[in-house]
Enzyme design. Structure first.
Site, PDB file in Angstrom:
ATOM      1  N   LYS A 196      38.368 -27.051 -21.717  1.00 18.39           N
ATOM      2  CA  LYS A 196      37.405 -27.213 -22.818  1.00 18.39           C
ATOM      3  C   LYS A 196      38.101 -27.811 -24.041  1.00 18.39           C
ATOM      4  CE  LYS A 196      36.568 -23.629 -25.633  1.00 18.39           C
ATOM      5  NZ  LYS A 196      36.781 -23.974 -27.048  1.00 18.39           N
ATOM      6  N   ASN A 197      39.266 -27.256 -24.372  1.00 14.20           N
ATOM      7  CA  ASN A 197      39.917 -27.693 -25.609  1.00 14.20           C
ATOM      8  C   ASN A 197      40.443 -29.124 -25.525  1.00 14.20           C
ATOM      9  OD1 ASN A 197      39.301 -25.295 -26.726  1.00 14.20           O
ATOM     10  ND2 ASN A 197      41.401 -24.514 -26.862  1.00 14.20           N
ATOM     11  N   CYS A 218      35.329 -17.887 -38.979  1.00 15.79           N
ATOM     12  CA  CYS A 218      34.763 -17.324 -37.749  1.00 15.79           C
ATOM     13  C   CYS A 218      35.427 -15.988 -37.507  1.00 15.79           C
ATOM     14  CB  CYS A 218      34.938 -18.274 -36.576  1.00 15.79           C
ATOM     15  SG  CYS A 218      36.632 -18.420 -36.038  1.00 15.79           S
ATOM     16  N   ARG A 232      40.206 -20.228 -41.018  1.00 13.67           N
ATOM     17  CA  ARG A 232      40.200 -21.523 -40.349  1.00 13.67           C
ATOM     18  C   ARG A 232      39.887 -22.734 -41.254  1.00 13.67           C
ATOM     19  NH1 ARG A 232      38.522 -20.820 -34.238  1.00 13.67           N
ATOM     20  NH2 ARG A 232      40.023 -22.509 -34.140  1.00 13.67           N
ATOM     21  N   ASP A 239      45.423 -17.992 -27.650  1.00 15.33           N
ATOM     22  CA  ASP A 239      44.202 -17.877 -26.852  1.00 15.33           C
ATOM     23  C   ASP A 239      44.371 -16.984 -25.617  1.00 15.33           C
ATOM     24  OD1 ASP A 239      42.904 -19.447 -28.651  1.00 15.33           O
ATOM     25  OD2 ASP A 239      42.753 -21.223 -27.390  1.00 15.33           O
ATOM     26  N   ARG A 276      31.002 -19.827 -23.992  1.00 18.32           N
ATOM     27  CA  ARG A 276      31.485 -21.014 -24.697  1.00 18.32           C
ATOM     28  C   ARG A 276      32.689 -21.617 -23.981  1.00 18.32           C
ATOM     29  NH1 ARG A 276      33.749 -19.524 -29.767  1.00 18.32           N
ATOM     30  NH2 ARG A 276      34.480 -21.645 -29.539  1.00 18.32           N
TER      31      ARG A 276
HETATM   32  C1  UD1 Z   1      42.770 -25.037 -31.433  1.00 17.69           C
HETATM   33  C2  UD1 Z   1      42.006 -24.476 -30.256  1.00 17.69           C
HETATM   34  C3  UD1 Z   1      41.918 -22.947 -30.345  1.00 17.69           C
HETATM   35  C4  UD1 Z   1      43.305 -22.356 -30.507  1.00 17.69           C
HETATM   36  C5  UD1 Z   1      44.025 -23.006 -31.678  1.00 17.69           C
HETATM   37  C6  UD1 Z   1      45.479 -22.554 -31.812  1.00 17.69           C
HETATM   38  C7  UD1 Z   1      40.421 -26.244 -29.750  1.00 17.69           C
HETATM   39  C8  UD1 Z   1      38.999 -26.662 -29.670  1.00 17.69           C
HETATM   40  N1  UD1 Z   1      40.649 -25.020 -30.243  1.00 17.69           N
HETATM   41  O1  UD1 Z   1      41.996 -24.729 -32.603  1.00 17.69           O
HETATM   42  O2  UD1 Z   1      41.313 -22.471 -29.136  1.00 17.69           O
HETATM   43  O3  UD1 Z   1      43.196 -20.972 -30.746  1.00 17.69           O
HETATM   44  O4  UD1 Z   1      44.055 -24.439 -31.502  1.00 17.69           O
HETATM   45  O5  UD1 Z   1      46.183 -22.819 -30.652  1.00 17.69           O
HETATM   46  O6  UD1 Z   1      41.320 -26.945 -29.332  1.00 17.69           O
HETATM   47  N2  UD1 Z   1      45.267 -24.360 -40.131  1.00 17.69           N
HETATM   48  C9  UD1 Z   1      45.388 -24.618 -41.480  1.00 17.69           C
HETATM   49  N3  UD1 Z   1      44.868 -25.774 -41.954  1.00 17.69           N
HETATM   50  C10 UD1 Z   1      44.255 -26.688 -41.163  1.00 17.69           C
HETATM   51  C11 UD1 Z   1      44.140 -26.434 -39.795  1.00 17.69           C
HETATM   52  C12 UD1 Z   1      44.660 -25.252 -39.302  1.00 17.69           C
HETATM   53  O7  UD1 Z   1      45.938 -23.802 -42.216  1.00 17.69           O
HETATM   54  O8  UD1 Z   1      43.823 -27.731 -41.658  1.00 17.69           O
HETATM   55  C13 UD1 Z   1      45.811 -23.111 -39.571  1.00 17.69           C
HETATM   56  C14 UD1 Z   1      44.774 -22.273 -38.843  1.00 17.69           C
HETATM   57  O9  UD1 Z   1      44.060 -21.429 -39.724  1.00 17.69           O
HETATM   58  C15 UD1 Z   1      45.631 -21.515 -37.862  1.00 17.69           C
HETATM   59  C16 UD1 Z   1      46.704 -22.537 -37.481  1.00 17.69           C
HETATM   60  O10 UD1 Z   1      46.729 -23.470 -38.559  1.00 17.69           O
HETATM   61  O11 UD1 Z   1      46.255 -20.428 -38.496  1.00 17.69           O
HETATM   62  C17 UD1 Z   1      46.443 -23.275 -36.184  1.00 17.69           C
HETATM   63  O12 UD1 Z   1      45.120 -23.809 -36.198  1.00 17.69           O
HETATM   64  P1  UD1 Z   1      44.715 -25.117 -35.374  1.00 17.69           P
HETATM   65  O13 UD1 Z   1      45.847 -25.508 -34.479  1.00 17.69           O
HETATM   66  O14 UD1 Z   1      44.199 -26.140 -36.314  1.00 17.69           O
HETATM   67  O15 UD1 Z   1      43.510 -24.586 -34.505  1.00 17.69           O
HETATM   68  P2  UD1 Z   1      42.328 -25.472 -33.976  1.00 17.69           P
HETATM   69  O16 UD1 Z   1      42.825 -26.843 -33.703  1.00 17.69           O
HETATM   70  O17 UD1 Z   1      41.129 -25.303 -34.844  1.00 17.69           O
END
Ligand code: UD1
Length: 431
Positions: free
Chosen positions: A22-23, A117, A122, A316, A408
Site C-alpha cells: 500500500k505504502n 491522526c 504528523r 508500522d 485501510r
Molecule cells: C510513511 C508511511 C507510514 C509510516 C511512516 C514512517 C505511507 C503512506 N505511510 O508515512 O505508514 O508509519 O512513513 O515509517 O508511506 N515529519 C515531520 N515533518 C514532515 C514529515 C514528517 O516532522 O514534514 C515527522 C513525522 O511526524 C514522523 C517522522 O517525521 O515523526 C516520519 O514521518 P514520515 O516518514 O513523513 O511518515 P509518512 O511519510 O507520512
C-alpha cells in the site's frame, strides 16, 4: 460497523501470499500525474486507501481503468484541476503525495492540509521546505496549502530532508518525484531509505527520469523535460509480511509466506530470531519476493525494540511485535522513535491481560503466560493488526471493533487468515 470475531488459541499453518505494498502504491499512483501517457500497474492491493487515492486522482484528471483485481491503468488526460480537497485528504493523509507531482507537472497545486491522526501530529513542514528549495512558493488559505511555481518549472537544488524524527518517507517521494521534471540537478540529502522510495524511483526511471541513489540517504535527480508511460509491478508489502510472520509466531504456528520481501525485513526478522522464532528462506536467501517459512515455538524470549527509519525496526510493526512480546518469558522494552504517541493499543492489549506500562515514548512489556479474549477497539491501522494478532493467541473470544482502520491496509485479512486455520470472521453490527 464491521467487527472481527476471533476464537483464539488456534495454531496457524499452511501457505499465505503477501499482497502488493500500500505504502508504495500510493506515491506510485501519484506519479501518474507527471505524464499524459498511460501507466500500467500490477499488484496494486484492493484497499480503502487505494480507492481513496483513485478517487483523488480521478478528480485531478487522471482516468483509472481497473483491468483486474490487482491491476489498473492510470492515464492523465485532463490537467486543469489541481485541488486535492479536504473531503478526501481527511480520510487519507497520504493524499499529500500528489503535491510534488502536481507542482512539477502543472506549476500549481492546492492540497488540503492533512490534520493530525491517532498516531500523532504528523506535520508536512519537511515536504514544503524541500519543494521550496526547488523554487515553489506556498501560502495557507482556508486550511489548504496553495503552492505555485513562479516561471512554471521547478529548478534543481540541494535539499536536506532530515527532521527531528529522521527523514520523511512521503516527503522524499514528493521531492524526488517533483525533481524529475525540474531544470537541472537535485541532490536530496538525508533522504528516506525505505524500499517504497526505491520502488517509486524505479517507476520514475522507467518513465524516463534520471534518478540515482534511491535507497541511500543521498538521492541525485537529473531533471528531464518530460516523462512517458511505463509498466510497473508494485513491490510486496513488508508490513503485511511482518504481520503474517508474527501471526505464525504468536500461534506457535508454521506458515510459509510467499512473495515475501525478506530483504526489506532484516530488523524484524532479527528480532524474531532473538525471540526464538525460526525464520527460514526456502529459496534465494536475499530476495524481495522470497518464500519464507516461519515457525513459532511454545516459549518466547523477551526482546528490546526501538523503532527507527529504515533499515531500522519499522514503526508500522511496533504494535504487532508488542502483541507478541506480551507473551514472552520476561520483560521487553519498546521505544517509539518515529511517532512517540503511537501507543493507543497499549490500553486495549491490557484489556486482554497484557502487563504493560507506558512512560513517554517507551512501553515496558512484562510477559504473561496467556492473553484472554475481550472486546477491544481498533484505533489506527497497525494498532488494529496488533489486536487481531493478540486475539489469535488469546484464550476465548476477542471482538475487534472498528476494523475499518484495518481495512485501510490489509486486504480481506480475515478471509486469508481463515485459509491457514484461524477462526476469525467479520460481522456487521449496529454502530
Ligand atoms: C510513511 C508511511 C507510514 C509510516 C511512516 C514512517 C505511507 C503512506 N505511510 O508515512 O505508514 O508509519 O512513513 O515509517 O508511506 N515529519 C515531520 N515533518 C514532515 C514529515 C514528517 O516532522 O514534514 C515527522 C513525522 O511526524 C514522523 C517522522 O517525521 O515523526 C516520519 O514521518 P514520515 O516518514 O513523513 O511518515 P509518512 O511519510 O507520512
Amino acid at each position: 460497523m464491521d467487527v472481527f470475531e476471533i476464537e483464539g488459541s488456534r495454531r496457524l499453518s499452511g501457505e499465505i501470499e503477501v499482497n502488493g505494498s500500500k505504502n508504495a502504491a500510493l506515491p506510485l499512483m501519484a506519479a501518474a500525474l507527471l505524464t499524459t501517457e498511460p501507466i500500467t500497474f500490477d499488484d496494486v492491493p484492493d484497499l480503502s486507501d487505494i480507492r481513496n487515492m483513485q478517487m483523488l486522482l480521478t478528480e485531478l484528471g487522471c482516468a483509472i481503468e481497473r483491468t483486474g483485481q490487482h491491476s489498473c491503468i492510470l492515464h492523465t488526460t485532463d490537467t486543469t484541476e489541481s485541488h486535492a480537497r479536504y473531503d478526501i485528504v481527511k480520510t487519507m493523509r497520504a493524499s499529500v503525495c500528489v503535491l510534488g507531482p502536481l507542482l512539477a507537472a502543472r506549476g500549481k497545486a492546492r492540497v488540503s492540509l492533512p490534520g493530525g491522526c491517532a498516531i500523532g501530529q504528523r506535520p508536512i513542514d519537511l515536504h514544503l521546505r524541500g519543494l521550496e528549495a526547488l523554487g515553489a512558493t506556498f501560502e495557507l488559505q482556508e486550511g489548504d496549502v496553495i503552492g505555485r511555481v513562479p516561471g512554471g518549472r521547478l529548478r534543481g537544488a540541494r535539499v536536506f530532508l532530515g527532521g527531528a524524527f529522521g527523514s520523511t518517507v512521503l516527503g522524499t517521494a514528493n521531492v524526488m518525484s517533483a525533481a524529475t521534471l525540474a531544470e537541472g540537478t537535485t541532490v536530496i540529502e538525508s533522504a528516506a531509505c525505505e524500499p517504497e522510495i526505491v520502488d517509486v524511483a524505479n517507476l520514475l526511471n522507467s518513465m524516463g527520469a534520471k534518478i540515482t541513489g534511491a535507497g541511500s540517504p543521498r538521492i541525485v535527480v537529473e531533471g528531464v523535460k518530460e516523462l512517458g508511460g511505463a509498466n510497473h509491478r508494485v513491490i510486496p508489502d513488508r508490513i503485511e509480511a511482518g504481520t503474517l510472520m508474527v501471526a505464525a509466531a504468536i500461534t506457535a504456528g508454521d506458515l510459509t509466506i510467499t512473495n515475501c520481501p525478506l530483504d526489506a525485513l532484516m530488523a524484524a526478522t532479527n528480532c524474531l530470531e532473538q525471540i526464538g522464532v525460526e525464520v527460514r528462506a526456502l529459496d534465494d536467501e536475499s530476495s524481495m519476493r522470497a518464500r519464507v517459512r516461519v515457525q513459532g515455538g511454545r516459549a518466547f524470549n523477551p526482546c528490546d525494540i526501538t523503532t527507527q527509519p529504515h533499515p531500522g525496526f519499522p514503526t508500522d510493526l511496533q504494535a504487532q511485535f508488542m502483541a507478541l512480546l506480551t507473551l514472552a518469558d520476561g520483560t521487553s522494552v519498546i521505544t517509539e522513535k518515529i511517532f512517540p504517541e503511537r501507543f493507543l493499543h497499549v490500553a486495549e492489549l491490557s484489556r486482554m491481560g497484557a502487563q504493560l506500562f507506558r512512560q513517554g515514548p517507551t512501553a515496558i512489556v512484562s510477559g504473561v503466560r496467556r492473553l484472554v479474549g475481550a472486546p477491544v477497539m481498533a484505533s489506527d491501522l497497525r494498532a488494529s493488526a496488533g489486536l487481531v494478532l493478540a486475539g489469535l493467541a488469546a484464550e476465548g473470544t476477542t471482538r475487534v471493533l472498528r476494523v475499518y482502520h484495518l481495512d485501510r491496509g490489509y486486504e480481506k485479512l480475515e478471509e486469508r487468515l481463515a485459509t491457514v486455520g484461524a477462526q476469525i470472521k467479520r460481522v456487521t453490527v449496529e454502530d
